[in-house]
Design an enzyme around this catalytic site. Structure first.
Site, PDB file in Angstrom:
ATOM      1  N   LYS A  68      22.396 -26.535 -29.747  1.00 46.08           N
ATOM      2  CA  LYS A  68      22.983 -26.643 -31.076  1.00 46.08           C
ATOM      3  C   LYS A  68      22.111 -27.554 -31.938  1.00 46.08           C
ATOM      4  O   LYS A  68      21.625 -28.589 -31.460  1.00 46.08           O
ATOM      5  CB  LYS A  68      24.403 -27.203 -31.000  1.00 46.08           C
ATOM      6  CG  LYS A  68      25.372 -26.328 -30.220  1.00 46.08           C
ATOM      7  CD  LYS A  68      25.613 -25.000 -30.920  1.00 46.08           C
ATOM      8  CE  LYS A  68      26.604 -24.136 -30.188  1.00 46.08           C
ATOM      9  NZ  LYS A  68      26.807 -22.827 -30.864  1.00 46.08           N
ATOM     10  N   ASP A  74      24.037 -24.450 -23.914  1.00 39.44           N
ATOM     11  CA  ASP A  74      23.867 -23.936 -25.265  1.00 39.44           C
ATOM     12  C   ASP A  74      23.120 -24.968 -26.094  1.00 39.44           C
ATOM     13  O   ASP A  74      23.367 -26.175 -25.966  1.00 39.44           O
ATOM     14  CB  ASP A  74      25.234 -23.655 -25.893  1.00 39.44           C
ATOM     15  CG  ASP A  74      25.302 -22.285 -26.549  1.00 39.44           C
ATOM     16  OD1 ASP A  74      24.511 -21.404 -26.170  1.00 39.44           O
ATOM     17  OD2 ASP A  74      26.156 -22.090 -27.432  1.00 39.44           O
ATOM     18  N   ASP A  99      22.947 -19.852 -24.366  1.00 35.94           N
ATOM     19  CA  ASP A  99      21.506 -19.687 -24.503  1.00 35.94           C
ATOM     20  C   ASP A  99      20.828 -19.621 -23.142  1.00 35.94           C
ATOM     21  O   ASP A  99      19.869 -18.871 -22.952  1.00 35.94           O
ATOM     22  CB  ASP A  99      20.905 -20.836 -25.325  1.00 35.94           C
ATOM     23  CG  ASP A  99      21.340 -20.786 -26.777  1.00 35.94           C
ATOM     24  OD1 ASP A  99      21.388 -19.682 -27.340  1.00 35.94           O
ATOM     25  OD2 ASP A  99      21.659 -21.854 -27.344  1.00 35.94           O
TER      26      ASP A  99
END
Length: 241
Positions: free
Chosen positions: A90, A88, A72
């Protein structure tokens, strides 16, 4: 980095009470209970904090140009930096405060393999020196209003229903929360450990090092039959190496 980002996320006093999407006419559309929409909200909250850290550390923040590309957020000194940082976001939910939960942590058939290290990733995998996960976990609200499809005005913002509550966040290195089983379904995704929030905060993954994590998942086979001839657990892997 970890402390800066977590402090920033915890300082966003209303960040976890985003309740809808507003247009320029002042109409507010409730989020609803779709987990992908809620996940996008937490990614939006994370973005401003990661951007603040990048500015603080004198780094460049790069986001994917294509959908479903890892990670990301990429932090780097420049495009030639061979120690880029992958972050990232989540998101998942739990039923109670102590319920166990898990995540999927990205593909084990594409970019972590040298032959395909540029597949579905912003920069080649070998360009990254660190891989981190910002993990959010929340509790779904079960009341009927959480799925409200009505439209509100800005003046009614306090009446817009929230589809979640009890949101919590952690930040941990990916390999420290990784398990030795594929994620849910038939997708070729690395599965995380299954545990409570403390397990993720502490990083109680099964791998002793980044090298072991990479070697394990590079050799992990997609089917049960193939794994029977190789390994399907960390103990099996260690017995072969």
């Amino acid at each position: 980095m970890k402390r800066f980002i977590l402090d920033g996320l915890n300082a966003i006093s209303n960040g976890y009470s985003i309740c809808g999407i507003a247009d320029r006419r002042g109409r507010v559309y409730p989020l609803g209970s779709d987990t992908k929409v809620i996940g996008a909200v937490f990614e939006l909250v994370s973005r401003q904090v990661v951007a603040a850290y990048a500015k603080h550390a004198g780094l460049i923040l790069k986001e994917p140009d294509k959908q479903n590309h890892y990670p990301d957020f990429t932090l780097m000194r420049d495009r030639n930096d061979r120690a880029k940082i992958a972050i990232d976001v989540k998101t998942t939910y739990r039923r109670t405060e102590r319920s166990a939960f898990s995540y999927t942590l990205g593909s084990y058939t594409s970019y972590i393999n040298p032959a395909t290290e540029s597949k579905n990733i912003v920069f080649p995998y070998s360009d990254y020196g660190e891989h981190w996960v910002i993990g959010f976990v929340y509790r779904r609200r079960s009341d009927k209003r959480s799925g409200d499809s009505g439209v509100y005005t800005i003046d009614q913002i306090d009446d817009v229903p929230l589809p979640f509550d009890d949101a919590a966040v952690f930040m941990q290195e990916k390999r420290r929360i990784a398990g030795d089983k594929a994620g849910s379904g038939n997708t070729a995704n690395i599965g995380s450990i299954t545990g409570d929030l403390d397990d993720f905060v502490s990083g109680k993954g099964v791998f002793d090092s980044e090298d072991e994590f990479i070697r394990y998942w590079r050799g992990y086979q997609r089917t049960k039959i193939a794994r029977g001839k190789a390994y399907g657990t960390i103990d099996g892997f260690r017995s072969m190496t």
